[in-house]
Enzyme design. Structure first.
Site, PDB file in Angstrom:
ATOM      1  N   ALA A  76       0.863  -1.187   0.000  1.00  0.00           N
ATOM      2  CA  ALA A  76       0.000   0.000   0.000  1.00  0.00           C
ATOM      3  C   ALA A  76       0.892   1.228   0.000  1.00  0.00           C
ATOM      4  O   ALA A  76       2.108   1.126   0.195  1.00  0.00           O
ATOM      5  CB  ALA A  76      -0.891   0.016   1.229  1.00  0.00           C
ATOM      6  N   LYS A  77       0.329   2.361  -0.244  1.00  0.00           N
ATOM      7  CA  LYS A  77       1.040   3.624  -0.102  1.00  0.00           C
ATOM      8  C   LYS A  77       0.000   4.716  -0.025  1.00  0.00           C
ATOM      9  O   LYS A  77      -1.132   4.541  -0.478  1.00  0.00           O
ATOM     10  CB  LYS A  77       1.948   3.864  -1.312  1.00  0.00           C
TER      11      LYS A  77
END
Ligand code: NAD
Length: 418
Positions: A106-107
């Protein structure tokens, strides 16, 4: 999936497509593995100290959910876009799989300039952004961490905001927190120390001696500063360093203590008199044994890859080298690349340890954490070197292949719902 179009996302897709061809992935699996599972764009209204209300754009992208909750940093930088965040989330997926962590990538981020905000403005933007993404994060769902422009204090505000909402303390919602709030010993230093550990492994392999080697580091933030200090402790002479204000060079070696004292007073490298000023472009082309890009993406391109004068390229940053530059580096064949998803993986490995410690409320000492970290890095390094040798691949394609293959295997074994 045109919503993600951006130079950094295109770059991540180009890398993925190369590996998908190498692995002979069938078309339907390619698309499922490549594109992010979920992405959120949120409007973050914040009252500034002046009384004015400003609206910032915030993003969170969860790339895949096949191996566990998603994990990845939060970037606070004016140039943050959905496409950049999506590319960084994809790289997190391959990185977690390469190192054997039970996470998808994720980011996230907020398009703002933290260096032009007061501490209280930064607190309000962090807390409001957290409030907007509360439905989508959690210790079993998605666990943020620090990245460019975010730090331990901001992770503490995220943990506090989430915990107030839950009605009890939830330290496992975020990693990279202060140690007295459930953070892990060694997390702050983990990425830079991991970079330095892998540089020494590459030096052993190439029969280079640390005490006869020099290094140049682009970006002197969390990753770059710890990598430089740890390499210096191993005997490497640090001859070039830069930050957003520009770089400096001293062939005799830069005194890092003096540099840290200068930064403590002035916040940037500008005006540091113990070395000659160079631009960030010149810095990358300095003669050295180890070059560590530890700032932003797409710094080494087809235009400057032919001019690099290093023996080892240790990618502390995510995505510092474009696919065009990889072609040039492959043709040259004289630079050993430690690719980003391997080189900077120490950060997420110790974030994983932090999460595990939070979930069990049982904390380990620093020696235990570092020895577990080095064991994981050693395995990932050896597997990547062996895979590259056996199939005559570059280190980047080998690392990506191992990561992507593991995600594909998980997706295939879980099957397609319904
Ligand atoms: P940071 O904000 O602590 O530091 C970034 C540094 O880069 C600062 O010194 C800044 O001045 C400098 N910089 C910014 N723009 C620059 C430019 N155009 N040229 C030269 N220097 C520039 O960020 P960080 O956490 O050290 O992250 C650096 C890189 O490492 C990013 O690519 C990030 O995604 C990656 N990374 C970070 C972690 C982590 O644990 N923090 C883990 C893995 C990867």
């Amino acid at each position: 999936m045109d919503i993600y179009r951006s130079p950094t996302f295109d770059m991540a897709c180009e890398q993925f497509d190369l590996v998908a061809d190498l692995l002979n992935l069938e078309q339907s699996l390619r698309e499922r593995v490549k594109y992010p599972k979920r992405s959120f764009t949120v409007a973050v209204p914040v009252r500034m100290d002046s009384g004015e209300v400003r609206l910032f754009a915030g993003y969170r992208v969860q790339h895949h959910l096949s191996l566990g909750p998603t994990k990845g940093g939060l970037r606070f930088h004016p140039d943050v876009t959905l496409g950049e965040v999506a590319a960084l989330a994809m790289w997190m997926s391959w990185k977690c799989a390469l190192t054997g962590l039970p996470y998808g990538g994720a980011k996230g981020g907020v398009a703002c300039d933290p260096h032009r905000m007061s501490l209280s403005e930064l607190e309000r933007v962090t807390r409001r952004f957290t409030q907007e993404i509360i439905p989508f994060i959690g210790p079993q769902t998605d666990i943020p961490a620090p990245d460019v422009g975010s730090n331990e204090q901001m992770m503490a505000w995220i943990m506090d905001t989430y915990s107030i909402h839950a009605g009890h303390s939830v330290p496992g919602v975020v990693t990279g927190k202060p140690v007295n709030l459930g953070g892990s010993l060694g997390r702050r230093e983990a990425t830079g120390r991991g970079v330095a550990y892998l540089v020494s492994r590459a030096m052993d392999m190439l029969k280079m001696r640390a005490d006869q080697s020099t290094a140049v580091v682009q970006g002197y933030g969390n990753v770059g500063s710890v990598a430089a200090q740890t390499m210096a402790a191993h005997g490497v002479r640090i001859t070039g360093i830069s930050d957003v204000s520009g770089g400096c060079y001293n062939s005799k070696g830069i005194d890092l203590q003096k540099l840290d004292a200068h930064l403590a007073e002035h916040r940037t490298l500008a005006g540091f008199t113990e070395a000659d000023a160079v631009s960030n472009e010149q810095l990358l082309e300095l003669e050295c044994d180890v070059l560590v890009p530890a700032a932003l993406e797409r710094q080494i391109t087809a235009a400057n890859a032919g001019k690099l004068r290093c023996r080892i390229l240790a990618e502390g940053a995510n995505g510092p080298t474009t696919p065009d530059a990889d072609v040039v580096l492959d043709q040259r064949g004289d630079i050993f690349v430690i690719p980003d998803i391997l080189c900077n993986s120490g950060g997420v490995v110790v974030s994983y340890f932090e999460w595990v410690q939070d979930l069990q409320s049982f904390f380990w000492d620093e020696g235990e954490i570092m020895s577990k970290l080095y064991r994981i890095l050693e395995t990932a390094f050896t597997q990547t070197v062996n895979y590259a040798r056996q199939r005559s691949l570059s280190m980047r394609l080998a690392a990506l292949s191992l990561g992507i293959k593991r995600v594909c295997d998980a997706k295939t074994k879980r099957g397609l719902f319904p």
